[in-house]
Design an enzyme around this catalytic site. Structure first.
Site, mmCIF file in Angstrom:
data_model
loop_
_atom_site.group_PDB
_atom_site.id
_atom_site.type_symbol
_atom_site.label_atom_id
_atom_site.label_comp_id
_atom_site.label_asym_id
_atom_site.label_seq_id
_atom_site.Cartn_x
_atom_site.Cartn_y
_atom_site.Cartn_z
ATOM 1 N N TYR A 198 40.950 38.018 -0.121
ATOM 2 C CA TYR A 198 43.127 37.858 -0.182
ATOM 3 C C TYR A 198 43.215 37.151 0.429
ATOM 4 O O TYR A 198 44.384 37.041 0.647
ATOM 5 C CB TYR A 198 42.987 39.230 0.263
ATOM 6 N N ARG A 256 24.718 33.888 21.472
ATOM 7 C CA ARG A 256 25.850 35.553 20.580
ATOM 8 C C ARG A 256 27.049 35.616 21.764
ATOM 9 O O ARG A 256 27.903 35.449 21.284
ATOM 10 C CB ARG A 256 24.802 36.717 20.297
ATOM 11 N N HIS A 314 25.162 30.309 9.873
ATOM 12 C CA HIS A 314 25.102 31.486 10.747
ATOM 13 C C HIS A 314 24.822 32.999 10.041
ATOM 14 O O HIS A 314 24.948 33.488 9.654
ATOM 15 C CB HIS A 314 26.268 31.692 11.267
#
Length: 743
Positions: A128, A38, A84
């Protein structure tokens, strides 16, 4: 809490385990997962798992630089669903950072839409925005389908993902990294890719090259937001040699002349990771609090380019002095730490030097070259095998056609008749009729010749390590040509030695005027204009009274000595003025409610002070050693509770008088007490019961004085009380105050 807990053993059976063992086992597993999967980047490709999975998923979606854009929501969905298993917000945030040209020195993602800005504004929602890979990301993935790296199963076992990318681009140092794991962290600033490639080439040609040789090519960090690097060459060398250190970066500025000799300062670049909007707020707040005496106003005239306008209060001020005050007080100067703590090729976290990081990347490229070469040799061997079969078929075309037409099982017959392999026989049987023309035979012979030459060349490459390193050098030179120049590769952060110190006399910015500083028993401090009589009647809150009143000037610095043995510094001009009650001194300094004020006085150069604790230990200290620039103060006298600091008195004279709570007085020469900067000191007076009540430095020839009511009494015949340091002393003269204090 019970000492034992029941846990599930393999197979589902319960077993008893000590709680401490169960917790440590699980926490260790969590810590290792955080470190390796991580927070820390891999030294080979410079990526954390989330970034690697993002690039791989975008590769699978064929989002190459030449392809069209796809919605970020689609990309994030693929990453989260296949590779993930974490939150979509975290994945999108990581993706956005890869696309921000002010955050990533070499963006890996090309964004379309609102991806945030240097002011700290958030990007638009993922539904968007759109994205695709950049050429830098493509260089990281180059050759991944050619068995260049190992793959592993994803978390659900349905897909496969790369453990590391081939990384033809030196990504770790080029884009930097930051992360906090469990018990360790990493912080690597971005660098210039052209310089990194030059240093890597130096290491290829001279494997014994040291940090000094590498730093001839690498001029320090190269931040995407530019700025000026003001770290000394020695500090930079030490940082790169050890893998730990830091770099000071200042904003880039210039003077813009106006009419009639006026001028303003234009800031065009700010330090890395400093949000411009927050920087403007910080300067404006300090301006409002009158902590920037040379600055009159500021404006933000930025468009896509940074342009912060700073107006001086007077045109007579030196621009460098004005900027120095801003560098000291604001984020126009910041420090970026270096901690090259990364996962090595064995997935072990450790701090590496600059040379070790470059060496690890080069070794990875060497392994990738070998694997890609072997993969290509295997593909060539398979193709040559088929082409050999085709040529046999052309040489015996009539017989091949007869066998295919007449035999029920033509494949084994072909293999037996011409000594073909299974692959060759299958390829001949799958040939189209149009491939039997003469022109096709010529093409096959041409391809066979070309592949045979390539095979020979690759086999020679695998046999020679020197040839492999030469091939790697050519690859690095290609990367240097692609990304080492142009708008993307040109260095942005100006470099050089540490800047000369600009002397800033802050006292010169403060109007000098007399004040009277008043400190109450309960710790409220205020200042009144002018030198008010110290005997004047002063007003305080109900239940409060005067503790200390002294005359000073606004340009003075005051030293406050507390019972915890710490010395604090107050600037006289910052003490609240007016007729009110003032402000609690504990809000101005890092002073706890358990600590009380022992002394407050104006700092004067060249003086010494006697500091002593209630257990009778003390020493002499210079006035300069009592100054502290921080709110937290400076520990001067070390005290162990229940003892506490009791005295901080001017040391002007040749003798010290100490009186204990047991009402015993001792006088001894001042030269028996050492001068120190910090410590516990020496025993001034010994006590069977109680401790030190007060101490005073005086000139023996002038006698020992003390205040008794409204009168001052002086004793000149002191022979009865004179002794050596650490003695017990004798009862004081008649008329000595019952408070056991000299004042």
């Amino acid at each position: 809490m019970p000492d034992d807990v029941k846990t599930l053993a393999p197979g589902g059976a319960e077993r008893e385990t000590r709680l401490a063992d169960a917790l440590s086992e699980r926490y260790l597993a969590y810590a290792l997962s955080t470190i390796t999967a991580r927070s820390l980047p891999d030294v080979r490709d410079g990526l954390k798992p989330v970034h690697r999975r993002l690039l791989w998923a975008m590769r699978q979606l064929r989002l190459d630089p030449e392809a069209g854009f796809k919605k970020c929501a689609r990309i994030v969905g693929d990453v989260m669903g296949k590779y993930h298993p974490h939150g979509d917000a975290a994945i999108y945030e990581a993706m956005v950072r890869l696309a921000q040209d002010f955050a990533a020195r070499y963006p890996l993602v090309e964004g379309q839409g609102n991806f945030g800005n240097i002011d700290g504004d958030n990007p638009a929602a993922m539904r968007y925005t759109e994205a695709r890979l950049t050429e830098v990301a493509q260089a990281l993935l180059e050759g991944i389908e050619e068995d260049a790296v190992d793959f592993r199963a994803t978390y659900d076992g349905e897909e496969r993902e790369p453990i590391v990318l081939p990384a033809a681009f030196p990504h770790l140092l080029a884009n930097g990294a930051a992360g906090i794991a469990v018990g360790m962290a990493t912080s690597i600033p971005p660098h210039n890719a052209g310089e990194l490639c030059a240093a890597a080439l130096e290491l290829v040609r001279n494997p014994n090259a040291g940090t000094d040789q590498l730093l001839r090519h690498i001029k320090g960090p190269d931040f995407p937001t530019g700025g000026i690097l003001v770290e000394s060459a020695e500090a930079m060398r030490e940082a790169y040699e050890t893998g730990r250190g830091g770099f000071r970066v200042r904003a880039k500025w210039e003077v813009e002349k106006g009419k009639a000799g006026s001028w303003v300062i234009i800031v065009t670049e700010i330090p890395y990771q400093v949000q411009k909007a927050r920087l403007i707020e910080q300067i404006a707040q300090l301006l409002e609090e009158k902590k920037l005496p040379l600055l009159a106003d500021l404006r933000d005239e930025s468009t896509e380019q940074v342009r912060i306008v700073l107006e001086p209060k007077s045109r007579n001020v030196e621009p460098a002095v004005l900027m120095e005050t801003l560098f000291r007080a604001t984020a126009l100067e910041s420090r970026f730490s270096l901690n090259m703590n990364v996962l090595d090729a064995d997935r072990t976290p450790r701090v590496m030097s600059l040379k070790e990081v470059l060496r690890a990347w080069l070794d990875h490229r060497h392994e990738v070259l070998q694997r890609r070469t072997n993969h290509r040799l295997g593909a060539i061997a398979r193709r040559l095998e088929i082409l050999d079969g085709y040529l046999i078929a052309y040489l015996n075309l009539d017989e091949v056609i007869r066998i295919i037409r007449e035999e029920d099982e033509p494949k084994p017959r072909l293999m037996e008749r011409f000594g073909l392999t299974d692959t060759q026989a299958e390829a001949i049987l799958n040939m189209r009729l149009r491939a039997l023309r003469r022109l096709e035979e010529m093409e096959i012979r041409k391809e066979h010749k070309k592949l045979s030459a390539e095979q020979k060349k690759l086999q020679a490459l695998m046999k020679s390590e020197a040839a492999r390193w030469e091939a790697i050098a050519e690859e690095i030179e290609s990367m240097q040509a692609r990304f080492g120049g142009g708008a993307l590769g040109t260095r942005r952060t100006a470099t050089g030695a540490a800047l000369p110190e600009v002397v800033v006399d802050e006292a010169a910015f403060v109007e000098r005027e007399p004040i009277t500083v008043i400190l109450s028993e309960k710790g409220w401090i205020r200042a009144q204009k002018g030198h008010v009589s110290l005997d004047a009647e002063l007003r305080f809150k109900e239940g409060d009274s005067l503790f200390i009143a002294l005359h000073a000037e606004t340009t003075d610095r005051l030293v406050l000595f507390a019972t915890n043995g710490k010395a604090f510094t107050l600037k006289a001009d910052t003490i609240p003025r007016g007729r009110g009650d003032g402000q609690p001194v504990r809000l101005m300094l890092d002073l706890t409610n358990e600590d009380a004020v022992v002394a407050l006085f104006v700092h004067r150069e060249g003086l010494r002070y006697l500091v002593a604790a209630s257990d009778g230990k003390g020493f002499l200290v210079k006035a300069e050693d009592l100054l502290a620039e921080k709110r937290t103060g400076k520990q001067v006298l070390n005290v162990d509770p229940p003892a506490e600091a009791a005295v901080c008195a001017p040391a002007e004279g040749d003798s010290i008088a100490v009186v204990g709570e047991n009402r015993k007085l001792l006088i001894f020469p001042i030269d028996q007490v050492p001068e120190m900067t910090r410590g516990r000191g020496v025993q001034l007076q010994s006590y069977r019961d109680g401790g030190l009540a007060d101490a005073k430095v005086f000139t023996r020839k002038e006698g020992l004085s003390w205040v008794l009511g409204e009168r001052t009494r002086t004793e000149t015949d002191l022979r009865a009380w004179v002794g050596n340091r650490a003695g017990a002393g004798k009862a004081p003269p008649n008329g000595f105050p019952r408070s056991n204090r000299f004042e």
